[in-house]
Design a protein around this motif. Structure first.
Motif, PDB file in Angstrom:
ATOM      1  N   MET A 126       0.984  -1.274  -0.150  1.00 29.82           N
ATOM      2  CA  MET A 126       0.188  -0.160   0.118  1.00 29.82           C
ATOM      3  C   MET A 126       0.837   1.247   0.162  1.00 29.82           C
ATOM      4  SD  MET A 126      -3.338   0.915   2.372  1.00 29.82           S
ATOM      5  CE  MET A 126      -2.368   1.208   4.040  1.00 29.82           C
ATOM      6  N   GLN A 127       0.632   2.310  -0.587  1.00 32.32           N
ATOM      7  CA  GLN A 127       1.114   3.485  -0.791  1.00 32.32           C
ATOM      8  C   GLN A 127       0.128   4.836  -0.226  1.00 32.32           C
ATOM      9  OE1 GLN A 127       4.111   4.641  -3.532  1.00 32.32           O
ATOM     10  NE2 GLN A 127       3.250   6.411  -4.217  1.00 32.32           N
ATOM     11  N   TYR A 128       0.841   5.434   0.529  1.00 35.77           N
ATOM     12  CA  TYR A 128       0.377   6.801   0.984  1.00 35.77           C
ATOM     13  C   TYR A 128       0.471   7.960   0.442  1.00 35.77           C
ATOM     14  CZ  TYR A 128      -0.650   3.852   5.236  1.00 35.77           C
ATOM     15  OH  TYR A 128      -1.267   3.021   6.127  1.00 35.77           O
ATOM     16  N   GLU A 129      -0.116   8.869  -0.155  1.00 38.81           N
ATOM     17  CA  GLU A 129       0.142   9.858  -1.037  1.00 38.81           C
ATOM     18  C   GLU A 129      -0.422  11.087  -0.512  1.00 38.81           C
ATOM     19  OE1 GLU A 129      -1.248   9.231  -5.059  1.00 38.81           O
ATOM     20  OE2 GLU A 129       0.200   7.510  -5.433  1.00 38.81           O
ATOM     21  N   ILE A 130       0.680  11.963   0.255  1.00 38.63           N
ATOM     22  CA  ILE A 130       0.299  13.244   0.577  1.00 38.63           C
ATOM     23  C   ILE A 130       0.903  14.414  -0.223  1.00 38.63           C
ATOM     24  CG2 ILE A 130      -0.125  12.247   2.929  1.00 38.63           C
ATOM     25  CD1 ILE A 130       2.415  13.119   4.083  1.00 38.63           C
ATOM     26  N   MET A 131       1.610  14.337  -1.110  1.00 37.12           N
ATOM     27  CA  MET A 131       2.217  15.456  -1.844  1.00 37.12           C
ATOM     28  C   MET A 131       1.087  15.912  -2.666  1.00 37.12           C
ATOM     29  SD  MET A 131       6.017  13.957  -2.939  1.00 37.12           S
ATOM     30  CE  MET A 131       6.472  15.605  -3.634  1.00 37.12           C
ATOM     31  N   GLY A 132       0.254  16.502  -2.143  1.00 32.42           N
ATOM     32  CA  GLY A 132      -1.209  16.787  -2.533  1.00 32.42           C
ATOM     33  C   GLY A 132      -2.406  16.350  -1.502  1.00 32.42           C
ATOM     34  N   PRO A 133      -3.705  16.406  -2.013  1.00 30.25           N
ATOM     35  CA  PRO A 133      -4.767  16.080  -0.866  1.00 30.25           C
ATOM     36  C   PRO A 133      -4.381  14.270  -0.878  1.00 30.25           C
ATOM     37  CG  PRO A 133      -5.625  17.163  -2.981  1.00 30.25           C
ATOM     38  CD  PRO A 133      -4.303  16.989  -3.242  1.00 30.25           C
ATOM     39  N   LEU A 134      -4.814  13.956   0.558  1.00 27.91           N
ATOM     40  CA  LEU A 134      -4.559  12.651   0.708  1.00 27.91           C
ATOM     41  C   LEU A 134      -5.048  11.595  -0.075  1.00 27.91           C
ATOM     42  CD1 LEU A 134      -3.611  10.575   3.168  1.00 27.91           C
ATOM     43  CD2 LEU A 134      -5.795  11.031   4.231  1.00 27.91           C
ATOM     44  N   THR A 158      -9.947   8.013  -0.895  1.00 31.79           N
ATOM     45  CA  THR A 158      -9.755   9.218  -0.671  1.00 31.79           C
ATOM     46  C   THR A 158     -10.662   9.454   0.686  1.00 31.79           C
ATOM     47  OG1 THR A 158     -11.280  10.209  -1.909  1.00 31.79           O
ATOM     48  CG2 THR A 158      -9.267  10.098  -2.584  1.00 31.79           C
ATOM     49  N   ILE A 159     -10.459  10.276   1.441  1.00 29.87           N
ATOM     50  CA  ILE A 159     -11.190  10.646   2.600  1.00 29.87           C
ATOM     51  C   ILE A 159     -11.970  11.824   2.304  1.00 29.87           C
ATOM     52  CG2 ILE A 159     -11.435  11.066   5.283  1.00 29.87           C
ATOM     53  CD1 ILE A 159      -8.955   9.349   5.444  1.00 29.87           C
ATOM     54  N   ARG A 160     -13.370  11.960   2.605  1.00 25.87           N
ATOM     55  CA  ARG A 160     -13.977  13.088   2.215  1.00 25.87           C
ATOM     56  C   ARG A 160     -14.006  14.095   3.417  1.00 25.87           C
ATOM     57  NH1 ARG A 160     -19.103  11.484  -1.578  1.00 25.87           N
ATOM     58  NH2 ARG A 160     -17.769  10.325  -3.410  1.00 25.87           N
ATOM     59  N   GLU A 165      -9.198  13.487   7.462  1.00 23.34           N
ATOM     60  CA  GLU A 165      -8.132  13.571   6.619  1.00 23.34           C
ATOM     61  C   GLU A 165      -6.878  14.324   6.959  1.00 23.34           C
ATOM     62  OE1 GLU A 165      -7.433  15.295   1.965  1.00 23.34           O
ATOM     63  OE2 GLU A 165      -8.890  16.040   2.998  1.00 23.34           O
ATOM     64  N   VAL A 166      -7.021  15.583   7.690  1.00 22.28           N
ATOM     65  CA  VAL A 166      -6.339  16.160   8.160  1.00 22.28           C
ATOM     66  C   VAL A 166      -5.558  15.209   9.466  1.00 22.28           C
ATOM     67  CG1 VAL A 166      -5.602  18.040  10.074  1.00 22.28           C
ATOM     68  CG2 VAL A 166      -7.146  18.540   8.203  1.00 22.28           C
ATOM     69  N   ARG A 175       1.442  16.497  -6.819  1.00 28.39           N
ATOM     70  CA  ARG A 175      -0.062  16.771  -7.403  1.00 28.39           C
ATOM     71  C   ARG A 175      -0.419  18.138  -7.296  1.00 28.39           C
ATOM     72  NH1 ARG A 175      -3.638  13.376  -4.856  1.00 28.39           N
ATOM     73  NH2 ARG A 175      -1.981  12.865  -3.001  1.00 28.39           N
ATOM     74  N   ASP A 176      -0.971  18.427  -6.065  1.00 28.60           N
ATOM     75  CA  ASP A 176      -1.090  19.771  -5.715  1.00 28.60           C
ATOM     76  C   ASP A 176      -0.900  20.190  -4.173  1.00 28.60           C
ATOM     77  OD1 ASP A 176      -3.052  20.229  -8.010  1.00 28.60           O
ATOM     78  OD2 ASP A 176      -4.074  18.508  -7.474  1.00 28.60           O
ATOM     79  N   PRO A 177      -1.173  21.453  -3.826  1.00 30.41           N
ATOM     80  CA  PRO A 177      -0.607  21.871  -2.687  1.00 30.41           C
ATOM     81  C   PRO A 177      -1.289  20.952  -1.500  1.00 30.41           C
ATOM     82  CG  PRO A 177      -0.868  23.878  -3.930  1.00 30.41           C
ATOM     83  CD  PRO A 177      -1.592  22.600  -4.743  1.00 30.41           C
TER      84      PRO A 177
END
Length: 256
Positions: A1-9, A19-21, A26-27, A135-137
């Motif tokens: 599994m990979q976690y991605e936080i270089m943008g929205p989680l 994703t978590i809405r 999410e924070v 990806r995004d801020p």
């Protein structure tokens, strides 16, 4: 599994991207990932989620959010959640899972080594791979606490440094013409980054646009004087002097 936080989680498992809405959850998960394998105290987590004015039942709310994260991360055959209670707070254990910004750091270090050893093709490819992870801020509108704000600042600075090193690699490969428009945009967005002005000046000079290159220097010098009361750094001054004298060292020498 990979976690991605270089943008929205985002959590990636095989072909699924989860994703978590709920923003507060999410924070919370993002904070635990930023501090992966480290205990984050409850009071710090509360500050990250609610800021300096948390609700009276913040601790109870935090426990509920942790429970929701454990449920979100639960996988078949997994006996223990990666999020565990460890006084005075919680810790997310990565184990064999991957975290995108760890991959980013590794790629940047590899690219820096290639650049130092003048392996410009390899450096370019490695820096490009690192930037592809961006990806995004990160959660710009909900960064209340110092952990996420600090991580956001680090991430933006690390990305800019990577862009600067990638640009140096591309310049050494003779790709100056394709860099000019991007560097104009970057110097507009980051007018105090002197390295970007230096790179733009060199790219313009190699395109036969010496007057434009010198104009970049004058504009950068004016900005630095007005904003900071400073003269350009030595590297930028040396670039101006080299352009004025048509220094042979500015000519492109593409390695074989």
């Amino acid at each position: 599994m990979q976690y991605e936080i270089m943008g929205p989680l985002r959590v990636v498992e095989e072909e699924k991207k989860l994703t978590i809405r709920a923003r507060k959850i999410e924070v919370l998960l993002t904070v635990l990932l930023v501090r992966a394998d480290q205990v984050v105290p409850i009071d710090q987590l509360i500050t990250e989620i609610w800021g300096e004015d948390p609700p009276r039942r913040a601790i109870a709310g935090l426990h509920v959010y942790v429970s929701q994260i454990r449920k979100f991360l639960r996988r078949p055959g997994q006996n223990e959640s990666p999020v565990i209670t460890r006084p005075p707070g919680y810790v997310l254990r990565l184990g064999h899972d991957r975290l995108d910004f760890h991959c980013f750091e590794r790629l940047v270090c590899e690219g820096r080594d290639h650049l130092r050893e003048r392996r410009y093709q390899q450096a370019t490819a490695t820096f490009e791979s690192a930037l592809d992870l961006w990806r995004d801020p990160l959660l710009d509108d909900v960064c209340h606490g110092p952990i996420l704000e600090g991580f956001q600042t680090w991430l933006k600075e690390a990305r800019l440094e990577c862009i600067e090193m990638l640009t140096d690699s591309r310049l050494m490969l003779g790709r100056h013409r394709e860099l000019v428009s991007d560097l104009y945009q970057l110097t507009t967005e980051h007018p105090l980054r002197e390295a970007l002005h230096r790179q733009l000046m060199l790219a313009l000079y190699r395109c036969g646009r010496r007057a434009d290159a010198l104009h970049v220097y004058q504009a950068a010098r004016k900005t630095l004087n007005e904003e900071l009361g400073l003269e350009p750094c030595r590297a930028l001054q040396d670039m101006q002097q080299a352009i004025l004298t048509s220094d042979d060292r500015l000519e492109l020498h593409v390695p074989a």
